[in-house]
Motif scaffolding. Structure first.
Motif, PDB file in Angstrom:
ATOM      1  N   ALA A   1       1.639   6.488  -7.014  1.00  0.00           N
ATOM      2  CA  ALA A   1       0.513   7.331  -7.433  1.00  0.00           C
ATOM      3  C   ALA A   1       0.871   8.811  -7.293  1.00  0.00           C
ATOM      4  CB  ALA A   1      -0.731   6.999  -6.619  1.00  0.00           C
TER       5      ALA A   1
ATOM      6  N   CYS B   1       2.365   1.725  -3.473  1.00  0.00           N
ATOM      7  CA  CYS B   1       1.343   2.192  -4.409  1.00  0.00           C
ATOM      8  C   CYS B   1       1.033   3.671  -4.189  1.00  0.00           C
ATOM      9  CB  CYS B   1       0.081   1.350  -4.290  1.00  0.00           C
ATOM     10  SG  CYS B   1       0.262  -0.308  -4.973  1.00  0.00           S
ATOM     11  N   GLU B   2       0.986   4.100  -2.944  1.00  0.00           N
ATOM     12  CA  GLU B   2       0.747   5.515  -2.652  1.00  0.00           C
ATOM     13  C   GLU B   2       1.879   6.386  -3.180  1.00  0.00           C
ATOM     14  OE1 GLU B   2       0.201   5.574   1.569  1.00  0.00           O
ATOM     15  OE2 GLU B   2      -1.878   4.879   1.440  1.00  0.00           O
TER      16      GLU B   2
ATOM     17  N   ALA C   1      -4.291   7.718  -8.785  1.00  0.00           N
ATOM     18  CA  ALA C   1      -4.249   6.288  -8.465  1.00  0.00           C
ATOM     19  C   ALA C   1      -4.898   5.452  -9.567  1.00  0.00           C
ATOM     20  CB  ALA C   1      -4.934   6.028  -7.135  1.00  0.00           C
TER      21      ALA C   1
ATOM     22  N   GLN D   1       0.831  -1.208   0.000  1.00  0.00           N
ATOM     23  CA  GLN D   1       0.000   0.000   0.000  1.00  0.00           C
ATOM     24  C   GLN D   1       0.864   1.255   0.000  1.00  0.00           C
ATOM     25  OE1 GLN D   1      -3.257   0.235  -0.376  1.00  0.00           O
ATOM     26  NE2 GLN D   1      -3.217   2.453  -0.242  1.00  0.00           N
TER      27      GLN D   1
ATOM     28  N   ASN E   1      -3.331   2.120 -11.402  1.00  0.00           N
ATOM     29  CA  ASN E   1      -4.040   0.848 -11.548  1.00  0.00           C
ATOM     30  C   ASN E   1      -4.125   0.419 -13.001  1.00  0.00           C
ATOM     31  OD1 ASN E   1      -4.455   0.516  -8.817  1.00  0.00           O
ATOM     32  ND2 ASN E   1      -6.413   1.575  -8.839  1.00  0.00           N
TER      33      ASN E   1
END
Length: 86
Positions: free
Chosen positions: A47, A43-44, A54, A40, A58
């Motif tokens: 992004a 991914c943050e 975000a 997580q 994806n």
């Protein structure tokens, strides 16, 4: 501190996976949860580098990495699908 709290919170918990007869508990459960937290965070960060979008992250992951993604083929390199020929 986060790892310690996660281990203490999962010490007496058991999680059973849907569709499988496997149970995860104790240190194994804490390790899996720590991995999810790390994913997580990555991914943050990714992004944010994409302008805070975000959905774009994806979409890129889906196109490149999921089951039928461009990079799932054997010996595929990232530059080849995005090469621009002049």
């Amino acid at each position: 501190m986060t790892r310690y709290l996660m281990r203490m919170a999962t010490a007496d918990m058991t999680v059973k996976c849907v569709g499988a007869n496997e149970e995860i508990e104790g240190k194994e459960l804490a390790k899996s949860l720590e991995g999810m937290v790390d994913l997580q965070r990555y991914c943050e960060k990714a992004a944010r580098r994409l302008g805070g979008d975000a959905h774009l992250l994806n979409t890129l992951l889906e196109v490149c990495c999921w089951k039928k993604g461009l990079l799932r083929k054997k010996a595929q390199r990232f530059a080849k699908p995005f090469r621009v020929e002049i």
